[in-house]
Design an enzyme around this catalytic site. Structure first.
Site, PDB file in Angstrom:
ATOM      1  N   ASP A 346       0.828  -1.221   0.000  1.00  0.00           N
ATOM      2  CA  ASP A 346       0.000   0.000   0.000  1.00  0.00           C
ATOM      3  C   ASP A 346       0.854   1.260   0.000  1.00  0.00           C
ATOM      4  O   ASP A 346       1.993   1.255   0.475  1.00  0.00           O
ATOM      5  CB  ASP A 346      -0.903   0.014   1.247  1.00  0.00           C
ATOM      6  CG  ASP A 346      -0.107  -0.081   2.537  1.00  0.00           C
ATOM      7  OD1 ASP A 346       0.807  -0.932   2.598  1.00  0.00           O
ATOM      8  OD2 ASP A 346      -0.361   0.686   3.472  1.00  0.00           O
ATOM      9  N   GLU A 347       0.264   2.306  -0.499  1.00  0.00           N
ATOM     10  CA  GLU A 347       0.790   3.670  -0.358  1.00  0.00           C
ATOM     11  C   GLU A 347       2.289   3.767  -0.619  1.00  0.00           C
ATOM     12  O   GLU A 347       2.999   4.460   0.103  1.00  0.00           O
ATOM     13  CB  GLU A 347       0.502   4.199   1.059  1.00  0.00           C
ATOM     14  CG  GLU A 347      -0.973   4.266   1.374  1.00  0.00           C
ATOM     15  CD  GLU A 347      -1.248   4.621   2.834  1.00  0.00           C
ATOM     16  OE1 GLU A 347      -2.174   5.380   3.075  1.00  0.00           O
ATOM     17  OE2 GLU A 347      -0.543   4.115   3.731  1.00  0.00           O
TER      18      GLU A 347
END
Ligand code: TNX
Length: 531
Positions: A346-347
């Site tokens: 993620d991210e």
């Protein structure tokens, strides 16, 4: 005459009293019980089973653990010492395995009558879930049942039950703040009551590396030494982790380990400079950001104790990075009996997409090499996923759909519904609110199959409620954000949609509030419930 009158009035008064007393104490029918998640079907019958100190537990071979678990739970719920006695046939709770109990591997049946309670399941896990249901039928002790010979009355009838989703999970972030083995065990106990069968541990992030990796010892020595706010952090030795796995598996719960990569990796970069790609010199006049701390390529970064996300990345172009992730995935996979390894993903805002995609594909290959299936946050769907991989939908439905189009499955954790770290409302003293305020009814009133037209029942392995811990520092704060919302999510994950009903849920929840109070669980007393 006066004696006769008095006697008659006395009898009359006594009859009235008995009638009123019986009426007020008449237990609810089985179908009115407060079980959460609500079972598939409950049929009520007349009468019931009185659980008392001379009641017994009997079990078929293979169910010794379950019998012990039941005995201990009854002791803590009622104070009764119910003995395990093989062959008992009256005044007994019988545990047995029968493949015909249900078409579902985790399905169970409970039959309650005057003489006995029979809990029959398709598997040990199924019997364990049946026990969780049965324990929710036992009344909360009150003045009525104390005294020298207390009895706990359980109404007669039958319960047939099985889960809608095979994966019913919670995630605990032990990276932003570290939680001890005992704190994790306590959480396992609380959530297994609600038939949660996966605990995902977020074991690494910018602020901390929480699991011993023998071939890279500085990860815990340096990377594990702090946490958000600058506390002392901590980590699990591999023995600690095995103990968590063992404890969970006794409760039919699978541990899902996550090592977040290639972003969310500052604690690794602070431990081993060779993993750090550094940053391009910021443009002149640019405001320094967290990313500035990635400094010089090949040099360790400083430890990070803030709350920002998305500033760190592993060097995706160096062979040493792949040696590193292979060692980490291998060592953790070797001590993880469950089928999944979560690679995060993620991210990764500072990893170029052209670097991110091959990185995720290599990580997925390594996970496969060590016999596990890959789980990743929904962004991993930008890469080519294997059909055995699972994308965890937290932010973008379009990513989940990309995963589905590749033949992969999805795990449902929408931040706006299932994130336990979101505040209940603007007055909640801990938690975040970037996705939403999530009141109890928001956590309850949704259906995983109607979030997006293209995400259908057959694509979904289950539901997971993540608890991120930037603002959570101890057991009591974990409890406050988890309960009662986890009970709502558990019902979303276990119960068929047509059995779910908010009004019914909130009235059943009162009983659970009484139990939590008694067990000193610090739950949120939502104003939506008449506690
Ligand atoms: C987003 S959810 C994150 C986490 C944060 C969380 C806080 C996800 C996959 N990434 O790094 O802790 O928000 O709610």
């Amino acid at each position: 005459m006066s004696f006769k009158m008095t006697f008659q009035s006395f009898i009359w008064a006594a009859l009235c009293f008995m009638f009123i007393a019986c009426d007020t104490e008449r237990p609810a029918k089985l179908s009115q019980s407060s079980v959460i998640p609500i079972p598939v079907s409950i049929t009520s019958a007349e009468g019931g089973f009185a659980l008392k100190s001379d009641s017994k537990i009997s079990y078929e071979s293979g169910l010794q653990n379950e019998a012990q678990a039941l005995k201990q739970r009854l002791k803590s719920l009622t104070g009764l010492e119910v003995n395990i006695e093989d062959g008992a046939s009256e005044n007994v709770i019988q545990l047995s395995i029968d493949p015909n109990a249900s078409a579902n591997e985790e399905g169970y049946l409970i039959k309650i009558d005057k003489g006995k309670v029979k809990i029959t399941g398709n598997s040990e896990a199924a019997v364990f879930w049946g026990i969780q249901t049965f324990c929710q039928l036992v009344p909360v002790p009150s003045d009525n049942v104390s005294g020298p010979n207390p009895q706990f009355f359980i109404s007669a009838g039958e319960i047939e039950d099985y889960p809608e989703y095979a994966y019913r999970g919670m995630m605990l972030d032990v990276a932003r703040h570290f939680f001890s083995v005992n704190e994790v065990k306590h959480l396992i106990d609380l959530i297994s009551t609600y038939k949660i069968n996966h605990l995902h541990l977020h074991l690494s992030d910018d602020q901390g590396w929480r699991i011993e990796i023998k071939s890279w010892p500085l990860l815990t020595e340096i990377g594990g030494s702090t946490e958000v706010g600058g506390g002392k952090g901590g980590f699990y030795t591999q023995e600690d982790y095995k103990e968590i796995v063992r404890y969970a598996s006794e409760r039919h719960m699978t541990i899902v380990p996550e090592i977040d990569m290639p972003g969310h990796t500052n604690s690794a970069l602070a431990s081993y400079g060779e993993l750090n790609p550094g940053i391009k010199v910021p443009e002149e006049g640019a405001v320094p950001t967290e990313r500035t701390q990635m400094g010089v390529a090949g040099q360790p970064t400083p430890l990070y104790t803030g709350r920002e996300v998305g500033f760190s990345t592993l060097d995706t172009n160096k062979p040493v990075t792949y040696q590193f992730i292979e060692d980490v995935i291998r060592e953790i996979s070797e001590i993880t009996p469950g089928p999944y390894f979560h690679i995060g993903g993620d991210e990764s805002h500072v990893t170029e997409m052209e670097d991110y995609i091959p990185f995720i594909e290599k990580a997925q290959d390594i996970v496969t090499k060590y016999g596990k299936k890959t789980l990743g946050w929904d962004e991993v769907a930008h890469a080519k996923l294997l059909p055995t991989s699972v994308a965890q939908y937290w932010a973008k439905a379009e990513n989940a759909v990309m995963a589905i189009e590749q033949g992969a499955k999805v795990l449902i954790s929408p931040a706006t519904k299932a994130y336990l770290d979101m505040k209940y409302d603007s007055t909640t003293h801990i938690g975040l609110n970037w996705a939403a305020y999530i009141e109890l009814d928001d956590a309850y009133n949704w259906d995983p199959t109607t979030l997006d037209e293209q995400i259908k029942r057959e694509h979904i392995i289950g539901v997971e409620a993540p608890l991120w811990t930037e603002t959570v520092t101890n057991r009591s704060e974990i409890e406050y954000l988890t309960f009662p919302r986890l009970a709502a999510i558990a019902e979303v994950a276990w119960s068929p949609q047509d059995r779910r009903d908010w009004d019914s849920f909130k009235s059943r929840l009162k009983f659970h509030g009484q139990r939590w109070t008694r067990d000193n669980v610090n739950f949120y007393k939502s104003p939506k419930v008449d506690w």
